[in-house]
Design a protein around this motif. Structure first.
Motif, PDB file in Angstrom:
ATOM      1  N   PRO A  71      39.841  39.213  43.632  1.00  0.00           N
ATOM      2  CA  PRO A  71      40.545  40.172  42.775  1.00  0.00           C
ATOM      3  C   PRO A  71      41.485  39.493  41.781  1.00  0.00           C
ATOM      4  O   PRO A  71      41.719  40.000  40.694  1.00  0.00           O
ATOM      5  CB  PRO A  71      41.346  41.024  43.772  1.00  0.00           C
ATOM      6  N   ASN A  72      42.019  38.330  42.153  1.00  0.00           N
ATOM      7  CA  ASN A  72      42.947  37.643  41.259  1.00  0.00           C
ATOM      8  C   ASN A  72      42.250  36.838  40.178  1.00  0.00           C
ATOM      9  O   ASN A  72      42.886  36.395  39.233  1.00  0.00           O
ATOM     10  CB  ASN A  72      43.859  36.724  42.066  1.00  0.00           C
ATOM     11  N   GLN A 124      41.186  38.044  48.940  1.00  0.00           N
ATOM     12  CA  GLN A 124      42.399  37.404  48.431  1.00  0.00           C
ATOM     13  C   GLN A 124      42.199  36.791  47.046  1.00  0.00           C
ATOM     14  O   GLN A 124      42.988  37.018  46.143  1.00  0.00           O
ATOM     15  CB  GLN A 124      42.869  36.298  49.400  1.00  0.00           C
ATOM     16  N   ILE A 125      41.134  36.000  46.911  1.00  0.00           N
ATOM     17  CA  ILE A 125      41.016  35.242  45.659  1.00  0.00           C
ATOM     18  C   ILE A 125      40.284  36.029  44.571  1.00  0.00           C
ATOM     19  O   ILE A 125      40.746  36.110  43.446  1.00  0.00           O
ATOM     20  CB  ILE A 125      40.296  33.892  45.894  1.00  0.00           C
TER      21      ILE A 125
END
Lengths: 562, 280
Positions: free
Chosen positions: B190-191, B187-188
């Protein structure tokens, strides 16, 4: 517009072009507006309708060089502002035409004392206004203005920095600043949207009084028909950059002609009389007992930070299939309650019993099995979906985390997409390809994927336009009946709560002050605070025209996809 | 990513130039054995030949070694150490930063104090000490450079993770029952990659500079030719034979410049909102 003799601002055939590649060629197209002395013109529309652009064009605030006026004129007392030179325009701005903005939190310079900021506009125009040439005169004027907008202890408030002021107080300072030079025209761009209802009521009252006292013309931009009903003399409705309907307030509100106006008015959330009372059956699904939550702010290894009590003795129950609305202003602890129930925050006291199990006592790992049963829908559809994941993966993430095979979970995700009114092809796309309402539908599908018993919806529609808001509310209503879901619906908007909730709990400063059926809360409020909240609902004196009430309009909106 | 990415990247003309220079350096490193099959340590000409002599395009050094051959072979070491030390630094930095940023509180405090320990010691001095202790070899130099370059990456990753962990999509992941590892990785991470990639491209440039400086001081791997070594060896004769230090110096300058330009281009392409205005 019959008072034609004293037209202050006349916008004729205004066209504002957008840069190439934008979704439409013009932000504003052939818009005609007139504001006369002593009148409040409400410009109503949803986001992207061009209402703010129109105001910004008047104030010369368009984000040039790509967005500019390409046609029409804006006449102030008969003289076209657009053909004036830069210096002359500046002289007009702030002096004759003043503006207040939506976000009081960011509209003031945080590093400047409030009084100095007001004084600045006096100083800027002191060449014209000889009376404000001396410092003492300006001082006195600042104190006078702060008194006029109803701020307490103006003498000491003048020397405060903005961070000491609440949102409502800041908006009052903004208004004082706008009034500094006694303008003829006040442009207010959604000035109450960021405020709580009770504060909104005060600010609306203030704007109305000041407008009447100083005989100003006001251009009031809003998306809320309740606010329109509260203050408008005339109304202009905008859609896709065009003005689709204009006329006196009473006429537009009660006999809307254009289909878009009718759709907007029908979408205004309101209490539904004919809703049957909810029958409580069986044991409570969730019981909160004296839940307490304290946040520790700041602090570190060697010093103690400030404490903020967000939840203080919150007690309530939800039965299977019931929708409980938790209503309150910002800081009342309603979101904190929701976050404690889904286990995003740890409580500092009290019990949260879910099917007989105390959630507050569970550790992070012990909590995990319960997550299947309690799901959450978040407020901001733009922040709640991971931008790097495909929609199918977003929806399937829960079942996959609980051991479902990916292919099965993805197949189910497609089913859910159809259920929430989106095409199955949406599964292979990324969130940025969807509008706010569609994203909220995806969010709902994600919450449903785990087949929960209870859904916590934290302001699920407050970031959406009214017509989209209506569709999402209808969807939620539909889903909860179909699955027999219980829902904790957190909202600041009593009208929304009235429309979807069986039971309403009113929260104030971390406590539930009143809890009763929606009907009782609306018709027979017990607590003084509930009465204050009900009283603050904008446009409560206005009845939505009979033919546009729920039922017919609600069904009409259901087929369309937000 | 893909077409839009390249479009945004190509809009920054400097970045395209940087990428071209970098491609040349990479080609030189890859085909070094084809261009100059002889070892760069071998005597190829008379010592002290100026540039454009018959048997040495860019001249020869004090022992008659071909400068051009040294530059082409040196590109290998520079790129190898630059890339691998950055990879190691990323591994350490992002891991620690992610853990600190995601968990916050005591964990964050502990990790950040540890990071500050490294930040308070001057980079280069620490690298020199490490190489001196562990004997100069490519592996040790790489590790030494990685050890001094991870703290900024850790800080960056921590900041990104802190900002992202309170975002609603992360909270939604928690409420749907995902584990901490999945949330951090899927979730985190890649961002938060864009700023980390940009910063890593600049770390490669710094690593190359560090390696050259170490070699200049004689702390490079004695078995491989490197740009820093060439400059170091030529410094005593810089007034008589400028070309011996000038050309390797130009090689370092161009490579580092190219990496910086590429980093800037990546920044424009990956963080369109942060891209400086007025170029469009």
């Amino acid at each position: 517009m019959e008072t034609g003799s004293d037209i202050l601002l006349d916008v004729r055939d205004l066209t504002v072009a957008l840069p190439q590649g934008a979704e439409r060629p013009n932000a504003v197209e052939n818009v005609n507006l007139r504001i006369a002395r002593d009148e409040i013109l409400c410009v109503v529309g949803e986001s992207g309708s061009g209402k703010s652009m129109t105001a910004h064009a008047v104030m010369g605030l368009l984000p040039g060089p790509h967005v500019r006026v390409t046609g029409g004129e804006i006449a102030y007392r008969g003289r076209d502002i657009l053909t004036m030179g830069g210096a002359e325009q500046r002289g007009l701005r702030g002096d004759r035409i003043a503006m207040i903005f939506q976000e009081p939190m960011t509209a003031l310079n945080p590093l400047m004392r409030v009084g100095d900021q007001i004084e600045e506009s006096l100083k800027a125009h002191s060449s014209m206004e000889q009376s404000y040439a001396s410092k003492a005169a300006r001082r006195a004027r600042v104190v006078e203005l702060l008194t006029d907008v109803g701020l307490p202890d103006p003498e000491s408030l003048r020397r405060s920095y903005p961070f000491r002021l609440s949102g409502g107080q800041r908006q009052r300072v903004m208004i004082a600043m706008a009034l500094a030079l006694e303008p003829d025209i006040l442009i207010a761009d959604e000035p109450t949207t960021a405020l709580d209802v009770t504060t909104q009521k005060q600010i609306l009252g203030l704007i109305r009084t000041i407008q009447a006292e100083r005989r100003m013309g006001v251009m009031f931009i809003t998306h809320d028909f309740g606010v329109v009903a509260e203050i408008a003399t005339n109304v202009a409705v905008m859609q896709h950059g065009r003005c689709v309907e204009a006329g006196p307030a009473a006429q537009v509100l009660n006999q809307p002609r254009h289909p878009y106006t009718r759709q907007l008015i029908a979408a205004v959330p309101h209490y539904i009389e004919h809703r049957g009372d909810f029958l409580k059956r069986g044991d409570a699904l969730l019981t909160a007992e004296k839940v307490r939550k304290v946040f520790h702010l700041g602090g570190g290894l060697f010093r103690k930070g400030r404490e903020l009590v967000a939840g203080d003795d919150i007690s309530l129950t939800i039965h299977p299939g019931e929708t409980l609305g938790v209503v309150g202003e910002s800081g009342s602890g309603k979101s904190t309650l929701g976050r404690c129930i889904v286990g995003l925050n740890k409580t500092d006291g009290g019990r949260i019993l879910f099917q007989g199990q105390d959630l507050a006592a569970l550790s992070r790992n012990q909590f995990r099995p319960v997550r299947k049963d309690i799901q959450m829908i978040f407020q901001d559809p733009y922040a709640s979906l991971n931008p790097r994941h495909k929609v199918a993966d977003i929806i399937a993430q829960g079942p996959v985390a609980f051991g479902e095979s990916r292919s099965k979970a993805t197949a189910r995700a497609r089913e859910l997409l159809r259920l929430v009114g989106l095409p199955e092809s949406a599964a292979d796309r990324y969130p940025h390809e969807f509008s706010g309402g569609q994203r909220q539908r995806i969010s709902i599908a994600r919450a449903l994927a785990l087949e929960p018993k209870l859904i916590i919806a934290d302001e699920p529609v407050s970031a959406l336009d009214v017509s989209v808001q209506r569709q999402v509310l209808d969807l939620l209503e539909d889903i909860r009946h179909r699955f027999g879901l219980a829902m904790l619906f957190i909202t600041h908007d009593l009208r929304v709560a009235a429309q979807v909730c069986d039971t309403i709990a009113v929260m104030q400063r971390g406590k539930v002050v009143e809890m009763n059926t929606a009907r009782e809360v609306f018709q027979n409020p017990q607590h003084a605070y509930t009465r204050t909240l009900l009283d603050a609902i904008p446009g409560k004196g206005w009845e939505i025209p009979e033919e546009l009430r729920t039922g017919t309009a609600g069904l009409a909106g259901r087929g369309a996809v937000a | 990513m893909s077409r839009d990415f390249w479009k945004a990247f190509a809009r920054n003309r400097g970045a395209v130039v940087g990428l071209a220079i970098l491609a040349l350096v990479v080609l030189a490193a890859v085909f070094a054995n084809l261009i100059y099959p002889q070892s760069p340590w071998d005597m190829a000409a008379m010592p002290f030949q100026p540039p454009l002599s018959d048997d040495a395009l860019l001249g020869s050094d004090t022992l008659g070694r071909d400068i051009a051959a040294g530059i082409v072979h040196g590109a290998r070491v520079s790129l190898l150490i630059g890339l691998s030390s950055t990879a190691v630094a990323l591994l350490i930095g992002v891991t620690l930063g992610a853990i600190a940023g995601y968990h916050g509180g005591v964990v964050d405090d502990a990790i950040m104090r540890f990071t500050e320990l490294f930040q308070t010691i001057p980079n280069f001095v620490l690298a020199v000490v490490l190489v001196a202790i562990f004997t100069p070899s490519i592996a040790n130099i790489t590790i030494a450079i990685a050890v001094v370059s991870w703290p900024p990456l850790a800080r960056l990753a921590r900041g990104e993770f802190m900002a992202l962990r309170s975002r609603e999509f992360v909270q939604a992941a928690i409420t749907t029952g995902q584990g901490t590892g999945t949330i951090i990785l899927r979730q985190i991470l890649p961002n938060s990659l864009s700023p980390i990639i940009v910063s890593a491209s600049l770390t490669v440039a710094t690593a190359i500079l560090l390696e050259s400086s170490l070699s200049f001081l004689g702390l490079g791997d004695p078995n491989v030719m490197s740009w820093g070594y060439m400059i170091g060896a030529a410094r005593t004769v810089i007034r008589q034979a400028w070309w011996m230090s000038f050309f390797p110096g130009i090689a370092i300058l161009l490579t580092v410049l190219a990496l910086n330009l590429v980093g800037e281009g990546l920044n424009d392409a990956l963080n369109p909102k942060l891209a400086r205005k007025g170029r469009a």
